[in-house]
Design a protein around this motif. Structure first.
Motif, PDB file in Angstrom:
ATOM      1  N   LEU A  50     -45.091 -15.974  17.029  1.00  0.00           N
ATOM      2  CA  LEU A  50     -44.074 -16.654  16.203  1.00  0.00           C
ATOM      3  C   LEU A  50     -44.729 -17.264  14.968  1.00  0.00           C
ATOM      4  CD1 LEU A  50     -41.686 -18.560  18.631  1.00  0.00           C
ATOM      5  CD2 LEU A  50     -41.842 -16.136  18.136  1.00  0.00           C
ATOM      6  N   ALA A  51     -45.894 -17.861  15.173  1.00  0.00           N
ATOM      7  CA  ALA A  51     -46.585 -18.535  14.069  1.00  0.00           C
ATOM      8  C   ALA A  51     -46.873 -17.568  12.920  1.00  0.00           C
ATOM      9  CB  ALA A  51     -47.883 -19.151  14.576  1.00  0.00           C
ATOM     10  N   HIS A  52     -47.164 -16.318  13.270  1.00  0.00           N
ATOM     11  CA  HIS A  52     -47.532 -15.343  12.232  1.00  0.00           C
ATOM     12  C   HIS A  52     -46.329 -14.582  11.680  1.00  0.00           C
ATOM     13  CE1 HIS A  52     -52.003 -15.488  12.291  1.00  0.00           C
ATOM     14  NE2 HIS A  52     -51.740 -16.141  13.411  1.00  0.00           N
ATOM     15  N   ARG A 112     -45.186 -17.244   3.721  1.00  0.00           N
ATOM     16  CA  ARG A 112     -45.567 -17.124   2.312  1.00  0.00           C
ATOM     17  C   ARG A 112     -47.070 -17.308   2.214  1.00  0.00           C
ATOM     18  NH1 ARG A 112     -46.593 -20.355  -1.463  1.00  0.00           N
ATOM     19  NH2 ARG A 112     -45.943 -22.197  -0.292  1.00  0.00           N
ATOM     20  N   ALA A 113     -47.727 -16.358   1.540  1.00  0.00           N
ATOM     21  CA  ALA A 113     -49.191 -16.432   1.439  1.00  0.00           C
ATOM     22  C   ALA A 113     -49.629 -16.290  -0.011  1.00  0.00           C
ATOM     23  CB  ALA A 113     -49.819 -15.317   2.276  1.00  0.00           C
ATOM     24  N   ASP A 114     -50.580 -17.116  -0.411  1.00  0.00           N
ATOM     25  CA  ASP A 114     -51.179 -16.997  -1.748  1.00  0.00           C
ATOM     26  C   ASP A 114     -52.468 -16.186  -1.704  1.00  0.00           C
ATOM     27  OD1 ASP A 114     -49.268 -18.513  -3.027  1.00  0.00           O
ATOM     28  OD2 ASP A 114     -50.313 -20.407  -2.629  1.00  0.00           O
ATOM     29  N   MET A 123     -63.208  -8.990   9.253  1.00  0.00           N
ATOM     30  CA  MET A 123     -62.952 -10.157  10.110  1.00  0.00           C
ATOM     31  C   MET A 123     -63.713 -11.396   9.646  1.00  0.00           C
ATOM     32  SD  MET A 123     -60.501  -9.699  12.066  1.00  0.00           S
ATOM     33  CE  MET A 123     -60.633 -11.383  12.659  1.00  0.00           C
ATOM     34  N   LYS A 124     -64.904 -11.201   9.085  1.00  0.00           N
ATOM     35  CA  LYS A 124     -65.620 -12.383   8.581  1.00  0.00           C
ATOM     36  C   LYS A 124     -64.813 -13.025   7.457  1.00  0.00           C
ATOM     37  CE  LYS A 124     -70.178 -10.593   9.393  1.00  0.00           C
ATOM     38  NZ  LYS A 124     -71.390 -10.140   8.731  1.00  0.00           N
ATOM     39  N   MET A 125     -64.265 -12.191   6.602  1.00  0.00           N
ATOM     40  CA  MET A 125     -63.441 -12.733   5.506  1.00  0.00           C
ATOM     41  C   MET A 125     -62.187 -13.387   6.070  1.00  0.00           C
ATOM     42  SD  MET A 125     -63.755 -11.018   2.027  1.00  0.00           S
ATOM     43  CE  MET A 125     -65.099 -10.090   1.344  1.00  0.00           C
ATOM     44  N   TYR A 126     -61.573 -12.713   7.041  1.00  0.00           N
ATOM     45  CA  TYR A 126     -60.343 -13.255   7.627  1.00  0.00           C
ATOM     46  C   TYR A 126     -60.612 -14.619   8.263  1.00  0.00           C
ATOM     47  CZ  TYR A 126     -56.049 -13.690  10.283  1.00  0.00           C
ATOM     48  OH  TYR A 126     -54.860 -14.156  10.798  1.00  0.00           O
ATOM     49  N   VAL A 131     -52.345 -15.860   5.264  1.00  0.00           N
ATOM     50  CA  VAL A 131     -52.941 -14.734   4.531  1.00  0.00           C
ATOM     51  C   VAL A 131     -52.186 -13.453   4.868  1.00  0.00           C
ATOM     52  CG1 VAL A 131     -54.753 -14.556   6.333  1.00  0.00           C
ATOM     53  CG2 VAL A 131     -55.092 -13.391   4.157  1.00  0.00           C
ATOM     54  N   ASP A 132     -51.921 -12.646   3.846  1.00  0.00           N
ATOM     55  CA  ASP A 132     -51.371 -11.313   4.070  1.00  0.00           C
ATOM     56  C   ASP A 132     -52.534 -10.335   4.183  1.00  0.00           C
ATOM     57  OD1 ASP A 132     -48.785 -12.219   3.929  1.00  0.00           O
ATOM     58  OD2 ASP A 132     -48.453 -11.619   1.845  1.00  0.00           O
ATOM     59  N   VAL A 133     -52.360  -9.321   5.023  1.00  0.00           N
ATOM     60  CA  VAL A 133     -53.406  -8.303   5.184  1.00  0.00           C
ATOM     61  C   VAL A 133     -52.801  -6.965   4.772  1.00  0.00           C
ATOM     62  CG1 VAL A 133     -54.986  -7.201   6.811  1.00  0.00           C
ATOM     63  CG2 VAL A 133     -54.460  -9.630   7.067  1.00  0.00           C
TER      64      VAL A 133
END
Ligand code: GAL
Length: 688
Positions: free
Chosen positions: A335-337, A395-397, A428-431, A441-443
């Motif tokens: 739900l959070a995502h 919403r992601a910047d 994954m390190k960046m994430y 964050v959007d992927v």
């Protein structure tokens, strides 16, 4: 579906396995209601019961079950059965069975192994889909259609039908064989073709080293699968359906390009089976969270968690039980995502065959007095008060680029490290670094629109398909910030190396070029240390807590750069390239780019992204220090924001340093989050 403003709660239900036990079917309904279940997915593996003989449909039993579910307030996601076919079909039409890359046709068995080109299979699937649609399209219980199950591209089908379709697809893409030869570099090892009919799919007993062929084959398999899916959907529409259509996608699935496949569907859904309780649960949660973000970003709209296990699985190396509380945390993480559902595989555990020991809401014991059932029911109860979250958006910047075609090319390339390039790990390190900042964050793949973001994380973008370099440049020109790494901008969409300076098209912006790339043995390391200039006082002041004054270990890959117009932040400490630039900062027009030349440790990404996020004006969802094991996400709708704060640790954690405004929607406002506890806050969005 979204209009009802409720979180869908339920899962896969296979009543066809229990038709001889009406008492069990009745009990299922009673239990579902007790657990707060409001939707089940049916029919997905029921073909042999729905069409026991060719052309003889028997839907009455399913109709009775769907009616009964409806009368009891439970909705239905109607599956189509193409994921596993009946024996009569395979016997009558062997062409429906997939062929291996060595030419051997599979025998009947298992599932997900049909030929997706076979006209016979398409026709048979189309006929049953249409008949199902005609029977159920007006049924008030049916809120959605779910075609097939986990479309599989591995192993891909190498039958003569697929081969001919591939040749036709190539002809459409390249027009002339000369053009194909040039783009694929077939003169290498004398592999030139004289006609499209000569081109064979890549094979373990044939061609494997013409990388452009392998790449195009993978693209073709995705196209063919999408075409197969569209054939399924067309038949449903001919049968009269108006409900939305989805299919279930898989965790980090690398054999199909989901960017393309998801275009066939009205909404995205996926199956999440993380390996919990192995090492750090926050890292598992982040890995799973990254997939949630990837799935949501495919359409930038709410999606569904279609499957997850209420307990252990039966196919992972070790079938670990979910510790108390984890089931709730994992469901609420969806739900959070941005998911509008928490769905399980499976409602009732099957009695025999492959999945008899897979976790289920109702197990072989058959009572409600089980730990799992009680946890499932408690979540069901809580969700009844969370309906308003359904339909809200994330919403992601910040965007992170994770690109499957890039992965295909990068891992096939026979380049600087055949012992592992670690693309997923670098992503994954960046994430992880981004999520530690407490932001959404959007992927996305590199083909997607990036113009709305403030900060882009671009790890190892080896392949620059047409226009990608230009779009990155434009993003920076307009004031965006990018963190870009080594082994980017090396080849075009055919895996042909760019000639001249690389990262291709970006060297002016970066003020540097890659001269060489060194592969390190597994046991080797290098160290990144601050450049001499970094020690000057004016730089110190700019660095948060002087972080760039630290030393960072790097492994696997080290590029040697020629830098002519960038600030060097870090240099190598060892080897013959000691003292040469390894991390740089370039200002270009209104934006800024950090370039990392080596595979640095997690802390390097943490520190660089923290610094860059500051420059880019990225604000965290909640202010104050976020503990290491806590994940923060948010969703928004009509002036309201829902903030999720989750502890993914088996011990309690203090959150008093976080400033938590807003009313509490779930959980309790307190200074400590218990093991695997979630707090959901609701607050107004300033200015709306
Ligand atoms: C999924 C699949 C389900 C079931 C489940 C078991 O991948 O869609 O049908 O097999 O795995 O974990």
């Amino acid at each position: 579906m979204m209009k009802q403003r409720k979180i869908l709660y339920g899962g896969d239900y296979n009543p066809e396995q229990w038709l001889d036990s009406p008492d069990i079917l009745e009990c299922d309904i009673k239990y579902m209601k007790a657990a707060g279940i409001n939707v089940v997915t049916v029919g997905m593996f029921a073909w042999s019961v729905l069409e026991p003989e060719e052309g003889k449909y028997e839907f009455a039993w399913l109709k009775r079950i769907v009616d009964n579910l409806y009368q009891n307030g439970i909705s239905v996601i109607m599956g189509t059965p193409s994921g596993a076919r009946p024996k009569w079909l395979a016997d009558a039409y062997p062409e429906v069975l997939r062929v291996r890359d060595d030419g051997v046709r599979f025998l009947f068995g298992r599932r997900h192994n049909h030929c997706y080109t076979s006209p016979v299979y398409r026709e048979k699937v189309g006929s049953i889909n249409k008949a199902l649609a005609e029977c159920f399209h007006t049924h008030p219980a049916v809120i959605m259609w779910h075609v097939s199950n986990e479309y599989e591209g591995k192993p891909s089908c190498h039958c003569s039908l697929c081969k001919a379709a591939f040749q036709k697809w190539l002809k459409g893409r390249y027009e002339t064989i000369e053009k194909l030869n040039a783009k694929w570099c077939t003169t290498f090892w004398s592999h030139r073709y004289q006609s499209f009919e000569q081109v064979e799919p890549p094979s373990s007993v044939g061609e494997q080293e013409l990388h452009a062929l392998t790449l195009d084959w993978k693209r073709f398999v995705t196209e063919q699968m999408a075409d197969f899916a569209e054939n399924e959907i067309r038949a449903l529409k001919e049968g009269g359906i108006s409900q939305p259509v989805t299919t279930n996608l898989m965790y980090d699935y690398q054999c199909l390009n989901y960017d393309r496949l998801s275009q066939c569907f009205d909404l995205v859904s996926w199956d999440s089976y993380p390996v919990w309780h192995r090492g750090s649960d926050i890292l598992t949660a982040r890995d799973n969270g990254m997939q949630h973000d990837f799935m949501r970003s495919l359409k930038h709209q709410p999606y569904l968690l279609m499957e997850s296990s209420p307990s252990g699985t039966n196919w992972q190396g070790v079938s670990k039980l979910k510790k108390p509380g984890l089931l709730r945390a994992a469901g609420l993480q969806a739900l959070a995502h941005g998911s509008d559902s928490i769905l399980y595989f499976q409602i009732r555990q099957s009695r025999g065959a492959s999945e008899k020991f897979h976790g289920a809401v109702i197990d072989h014991y058959g009572g409600m007095d089980t730990r799992v059932f009680e946890e499932v029911a408690a979540i069901g109860k809580e969700l009844q008060n969370l309906g308003e979250i359904a339909g809200s958006r994330v919403r992601a910047d910040v965007a992170l680029i994770y690109d499957i075609e890039n992965l295909w090319a990068l891992e096939e390339a026979q380049g600087p490290r055949n012992d592992g390039m670690y693309y997923h790990e670098t992503v994954m390190k960046m994430y992880n670094a981004i999520k530690k900042l407490g932001v959404n964050v959007d992927v996305l793949s590199a083909a997607r629109d990036i113009s709305s973001y403030k900060l882009l994380a671009v790890p190892m973008l080896y392949m620059f398909r047409e226009g990608i370099g230009d779009r990155l440049k434009e993003f920076v020109q307009k004031g965006g910030s990018i963190l870009l790494t080594y082994w980017s901008g090396v080849v075009d969409e055919n895996d042909r190396c760019f000639l001249g300076k690389t990262p291709y098209g970006l060297t002016d912006m970066l003020g540097l070029r890659r001269k060489e790339i060194d592969g390190l043995y597994d046991e080797e390391i290098n160290v990144l240390v601050p450049e001499e200039k970094e020690k000057e006082p004016f730089r110190e002041a700019e660095m948060p807590e002087g972080k760039m004054q630290e030393r960072y270990v790097c492994r696997n890959l080290c590029e040697i750069l020629d830098v002519w117009n960038a600030r060097t932040l870090m240099v190598y400490e060892k080897d013959f390239y000691r003292g040469t630039p390894a991390v740089t900062e370039s200002h270009y027009d209104q934006g800024v780019v950090y370039y990392i030349a080596a595979d640095g440790e997690q802390r390097l990404y943490d520190h660089l992204l923290e610094k860059l996020a500051g420059t880019a004006g990225i604000t965290p969802i909640v202010s104050g220090k976020i503990p290491e094991s806590v994940e923060v996400c948010s969703r928004e709708s009509e002036g309201t924001e829902y903030v999720f704060i989750q502890n993914f640790h088996h011990e309690a954690v203090e959150i008093k340093a976080m400033e938590l405004d807003g009313c509490v929607l779930l959980g309790e406002r307190k200074e400590v989050l218990n093991p695997f506890e979630t707090l959901i806050l609701k607050r107004g969005i300033a200015g709306e």
